[in-house]
Design an enzyme around this catalytic site. Structure first.
Site: not given
Ligand code: UD1
Ligand code: CA
Length: 502
Positions: A12, A14, A18, A78, A83, A146, A171, A349, A402
């Site tokens: 959680a 990231g 987007r 993190q 990543g 991916g 990816e 309300r 009121n």
């Molecule tokens: C990721 C997968 C992809 C897969 C997809 C499925 C990787 C490299 N790629 O891509 O293969 O098809 O999910 O939905 O894993 N997060 C962290 N720390 C970070 C980055 C992300 O905790 O540094 C968390 C995000 O909050 C999120 C999850 O990891 O909940 C996935 O990250 P996201 O950036 O959405 O990965 P995708 O590009 O969707």
């Molecule tokens: Ca994702």
């Protein structure tokens, strides 16, 4: 019972770029609760020995949600290495050093996943003894995800019909054209062994299109070490939908809403138009409730048996009594008694309480108002900071004034009171049981029980005013026609009754 051999890691941290949002991606709502709350709720059901959530972006906001739902969960921050691979590496470090059980890794942005699918993954992983087992799906449009690269050789068509073993995950942004054509995607849900993760995660590099440590690269490392990796395609691909942008959020929300509505329909609720009806996960509806088109039932709203809600109604955290009718209404934190009617076009309300059999009618706004059983506010009124007793009737177009600009004051109206149209009750004021008021009364003084309140200003008619001030206007001509008609009538015919025109 707690699964002592299981640890769950929820990613959680990231940024959710987007979404293009000030709100962290995982706190955007789906069926009335944050995306991440769906994942936390599912994880919780697996009752693992350890649950670790990794946070970074807007960490405090996320930690509030996480610790409320998983008070025993661990939270890991993190560091600056980005990543999913780095996130898992730090989460594994937070587990006891001697934990060598299984690790279930889940992306925090995959809210549709259900407990059965996850439990199936855990079981299959343990049964097959693969080094890693992951969920996959075949998507008509796999873009963004991916891709699962399976081993292809002459031996590809296996006896059991399954596809070849998993070699690696590539990816989207690092994939070649032929890899982009692969329809099988990585769902972001994996089972690993804790010890393998400890060995392999430090070996990940950031040499890729996004400059991140990809968790997905662990698969290739495992394969190179000669280990087996299995991918289990899910039957319904929506189960593993990852939410990256608001278009995906609305698609997932629509799917989840359809599932919620179907659940209530099978439980005995009539939902006439599922496409225009939205019901949050926390709402509850009893059998024989009817929900008409264009209705949103939000938050922890509870609707009792036989109530009819809608069309075009929004209820947020409301309680609707048995057999009540709520039509074209917007209500929040309101309690509607059994058999009461609300609307059309009412605005309730917070802290509105309507007693059994009561009525809040058309173009009526209420706030912090307790309206007793059988009492009615039928038309064009504002009721704020008030208590109305039982079986009272508030005349059309009444304002409970009121607010004096500094404080809100209370109005007390007794039972069996009947007030005239177009009244103003200037709070603080009390109108006693059984009292009446005339039309147009401004009630500034308390009205004793059983009295009639009125403040009649005598009406003056300035005859001929239009003729002298608006001569020749349409009004003047109309008045003159009326005058001559009256004159004609009086010359020709019947005597006019003495009390007519009162
Ligand atoms: C990721 C997968 C992809 C897969 C997809 C499925 C990787 C490299 N790629 O891509 O293969 O098809 O999910 O939905 O894993 N997060 C962290 N720390 C970070 C980055 C992300 O905790 O540094 C968390 C995000 O909050 C999120 C999850 O990891 O909940 C996935 O990250 P996201 O950036 O959405 O990965 P995708 O590009 O969707
Ligand atoms: Ca994702």
């Amino acid at each position: 019972m707690t699964d002592s051999r299981l640890a769950i890691i929820i990613l959680a941290a990231g940024q959710g770029t987007r979404m293009r949002s000030e709100t962290p991606k995982l706190l955007h709502h789906l069926a009335g609760i944050p995306i991440v709350s769906h994942v936390l709720a599912t994880a919780r059901e697996l009752d693992a020995a350890y649950t670790v959530a990794v946070v970074r972006h807007e960490r405090d906001l996320l930690v509030d949600v996480i610790t409320e739902q998983l008070p025993d969960g661990l939270v890991v921050d993190q560091d600056e290495t980005p990543g999913t691979g780095r996130a898992v590496e730090q989460a594994v470090d937070a587990l006891p050093a001697d934990f060598d059980g299984d690790v279930l890794v889940m992306n925090g942005d995959t809210p549709m996943l259900d407990v059965q699918t996850l439990a199936g993954l855990v079981d299959e992983h343990r049964r097959s003894r693969a080094a890693a087992t992951l969920l996959s799906a075949y998507l008509p449009d796999p873009s963004g995800y991916g891709r699962i690269v399976r081993h292809t050789d002459d031996d590809d068509s296996r006896a059991d019909g399954s596809a070849g073993r998993v070699d690696r995950i590539v990816e989207h942004r690092d994939a070649t054209d032929s890899e982009l054509a692969i329809a099988e995607i990585n769902a972001g849900v994996y089972m690993f062994g804790a010890s393998e993760l400890r060995d392999l995660l430090p070996q990940l590099s950031t040499h890729n299109a996004q400059g991140e440590k990809y968790l997905t690269d662990v698969i290739e490392l495992l394969r190179r070490a000669g280990s087996e990796v299995t991918a289990l395609p899910v039957a319904d691909s929506w189960l593993v939908a990852g939410i990256n942008d608001r278009a995906q959020l609305s698609e997932a929300a629509a799917k989840m809403n359809a599932l919620i509505i179907r659940g209530w329909q099978l439980a005995g609720v009539t939902v006439q138009d599922p496409l225009t009806t939205w019901i949050d996960l926390k709402a509850t509806l009893e059998p024989d409730v009817t929900v008409l088109p264009g209705t949103q039932i939000r938050g922890a709203t509870v609707i009792a048996r036989g109530a009819v809600v809608g069309p075009d109604t929004t209820l947020v955290d409301c309680e609707i009594g048995q057999g009540a009718i709520v039509k074209r209404t917007d209500a929040e934190l309101a309690v509607i008694g059994a058999g009461a009617t609300v609307g059309p076009f009412s605005y309730l309300r917070p802290n509105t309480v309507l007693g059994a059999g009561g009525k809040i009618g058309t173009f009526v706004e209420t706030k912090n108002a307790r309206i007793g059983a059988g009492s009615k506010v039928p038309h064009l009124s504002y009721v704020g900071d008030a208590h109305i007793g039982e079986k009272s009737n508030i005349g059309a177009a009444t304002i409970f004034a009121n607010y004096d600009g500094i404080v809100k004051n209370h109005t007390e109206v007794g039972s069996h009171v009947r007030t005239g149209s177009h009244n103003v009750f200037v709070a603080p004021v009390t109108i006693g049981d059984g009292a009446y008021s005339g039309a147009g009364t401004v009630v500034r003084k308390n009205v004793p029980p059983g009295s009639l309140a009125m403040n009649v200003a005598p009406q003056r008619n300035l005859e001929g005013w239009v003729a002298s001030h608006r001569e020749g206007s349409a009004a003047d001509l109309a008045a003159k026609r009326a005058e001559s008609a009256t004159a004609d009538n009086s010359t020709t015919a019947e005597p006019v009754a003495p009390d007519s025109g009162e």
